[in-house]
Design a protein around this motif. Structure first.
Motif, PDB file in Angstrom:
ATOM      1  N   ILE A   1       0.928  -1.011   0.681  1.00  0.00           N
ATOM      2  CA  ILE A   1      -0.318   0.195   0.023  1.00  0.00           C
ATOM      3  C   ILE A   1       1.074   0.887  -0.412  1.00  0.00           C
ATOM      4  O   ILE A   1       1.967   1.299   0.677  1.00  0.00           O
ATOM      5  CB  ILE A   1      -1.116   0.294   1.718  1.00  0.00           C
ATOM      6  CG1 ILE A   1      -1.664  -1.464   1.003  1.00  0.00           C
ATOM      7  CG2 ILE A   1      -2.212   1.806   1.560  1.00  0.00           C
ATOM      8  CD1 ILE A   1      -2.772  -1.266   2.510  1.00  0.00           C
TER       9      ILE A   1
ATOM     10  N   ALA B   1      -3.005   4.692  -2.535  1.00  0.00           N
ATOM     11  CA  ALA B   1      -4.485   4.752  -1.768  1.00  0.00           C
ATOM     12  C   ALA B   1      -4.085   6.562  -1.603  1.00  0.00           C
ATOM     13  O   ALA B   1      -3.765   6.638  -1.396  1.00  0.00           O
ATOM     14  CB  ALA B   1      -3.976   4.012  -0.392  1.00  0.00           C
TER      15      ALA B   1
ATOM     16  N   VAL C   1      -8.600  -0.358   2.910  1.00  0.00           N
ATOM     17  CA  VAL C   1      -8.045  -0.905   1.765  1.00  0.00           C
ATOM     18  C   VAL C   1      -8.453  -2.358   1.889  1.00  0.00           C
ATOM     19  O   VAL C   1      -8.840  -2.815   0.826  1.00  0.00           O
ATOM     20  CB  VAL C   1      -6.499  -1.116   1.242  1.00  0.00           C
ATOM     21  CG1 VAL C   1      -5.794  -1.347  -0.127  1.00  0.00           C
ATOM     22  CG2 VAL C   1      -6.241   1.265   0.869  1.00  0.00           C
TER      23      VAL C   1
END
Length: 441
Positions: free
Chosen positions: A160, A203, A246
């Motif tokens: 991420i 993200a 997420v």
């Protein structure tokens, strides 16, 4: 489209308007460069230069002092002027290497040469990240090479890239999304080479639509990478929060992201990985925001680590008359400064200059049991009860109330209509509990 998010949090004034449209400008330091040997989590680095030594830009000047530690690299060429304690943003003096900049920026051989990461082994990539001295650039500064070596690499299924940048006033990551998005994708692809089963997720909060669009365009033909828009809310960028947003997975203070199958790094850390591996350039710079109502010319800078905060304030037109507070970082999790002769370190991100000290406008009053702190807490704690334990210095009760799960984001303090210093009290209690645990061994 439903935006990914977490339960809790607050909505402070974003303050992004001051610098979100200001391109990053390169700032070259005028004075000495100061490199504290402790610039993140873990053991302090050990100086490997002496007073009077000549150094080159990109040369290692301190090596990792343990497994959880990181090298330090000179961002300029010049002469080692001193190795002595210097003030840092924490308000404490730390042993530091002081380099007199010769203004020539003479590099070490090979600095900046292109290298094809696809031809490198996983171990070679990790060694380059370690050699470059990279730590987490969006938080506490955990050494990145350690994070890239979990116990079971095959269990990692999410990498991420934290592009939330939820801290008010900060826009350095956003500008990187606009100006160098290819380096973000490049760094993520390097990381994906280390984890065969992982998917890459970038993200980004929805208040950065151009950044989202830029990265979506770059990864449209990348089957292992996806851009996920997040709801704009503080602290969306907290590691636990972004993992939950997420993946839907939860972790607490006893677990690492790797325990949930995740590796999380912020935008600038991922760029630093790209630069170290693909451009043979160690960590020598930060993208840095100077913002707020109290500075004359808010700006974003590409600044060399070791540069004085005072120089950056001067480059930004100086402080306005009546400025009451300068914060290293943002207003939610930053440190209020008592002086400006402090160096940019790896974990530095911004200076927020406030014409008015908002907190000083209000006096603390009695708790009215409104529950706003409970609603705001992203860790689902009960701050009102924790505060009672903190005021009585009841470590046992504070721990029983899961006080050690607090990560001091400041949401409860922001939400409190009584202006109670909740976060400050929890910070002190957490430190006391950890000190007691160390004493007991």
């Amino acid at each position: 489209m439903k935006l990914a998010t977490f339960k809790g949090g607050v909505h402070p004034d974003e303050g992004k308007k001051f610098t979100k449209d200001k391109p990053v400008q390169t700032y070259l330091p005028k004075g000495d460069l100061v490199f504290p040997v402790s610039q993140g989590i873990g053991a302090p680095s050990k100086p490997i230069v002496n007073k009077g030594d000549q150094v080159l830009m990109g040369q290692r000047i301190a090596e990792a002092g343990g497994f959880v530690s990181a090298n330090i690299v000179s961002s300029v060429s010049g002469t080692v002027k001193a190795i002595e304690p210097r003030m840092t943003m924490s308000g404490m003096k730390v042993m530091s290497i002081v380099i007199e900049n010769d203004g020539k920026y003479t590099p070490i051989p090979g600095l900046g040469q292109y290298r094809n990461y696809e031809e490198m082994t996983k171990q070679e990539i990790i060694e380059e990240v370690k050699s470059a001295g990279i730590v987490g650039l969006g938080g506490a500064g955990f050494p990145t090479h350690v994070k890239l070596m979990p116990k079971d690499p095959d269990a990692i299924d999410y990498i991420i890239v934290n592009g939330a940048e939820c801290e008010p006033y900060l826009t350095s990551d956003y500008r990187s999304m606009l100006e160098t998005p290819e380096k973000i994708v490049g760094g993520l692809k390097v990381m994906l080479k280390l984890f065969d089963n992982a998917k890459g997720v970038i993200a980004i909060e929805e208040n950065k639509p151009t950044g989202i669009a830029n990265l979506q365009e770059l990864v449209k033909n990348e089957p292992r990478i996806e851009v996920v828009p997040l709801k704009t809310k503080y602290p969306q960028g907290g590691e636990r929060n972004i993992i939950y947003a997420v993946t839907g997975r939860k972790i607490n203070s006893t677990k690492l992201p790797a325990d949930a199958g995740c590796i999380v790094d912020n935008v600038d850390t991922v760029i630093a990985i790209h630069m170290a591996v693909s451009e043979t350039t160690p960590l020598m710079r930060r993208i840095f925001t100077v913002s707020g109502t109290g500075v004359n010319a808010p700006s974003n800078y590409n600044v060399k680590i070791g540069t004085s905060y005072a120089e950056l304030i001067e480059a930004s037109g100086g402080l306005k008359d009546g400025t009451q507070k300068v914060i290293s970082g943002g207003p939610m999790m930053g440190f209020a400064l008592t002086e400006l002769d402090i160096p940019v370190v790896k974990t530095s991100s911004a200076l927020t200059c406030m014409l008015e000290d908002e907190a000083a406008k209000y006096e603390e009053t009695a708790c009215i049991r409104c529950g706003r702190c409970v609603q705001a807490c992203p860790s689902h704690l009960v701050p009102v009860k924790m505060m009672d334990a903190a005021q009585k210095h009841d470590m046992e009760r504070f721990t029983a109330l899961h006080g050690m799960e607090c990560y001091e984001c400041g949401s409860c303090t922001f939400a409190c209509p009584a202006r109670r210093p909740l976060t400050q009290a929890f910070k002190m209690m957490r430190q006391a509990v950890m000190a007691e645990r160390r004493k007991k061994g």
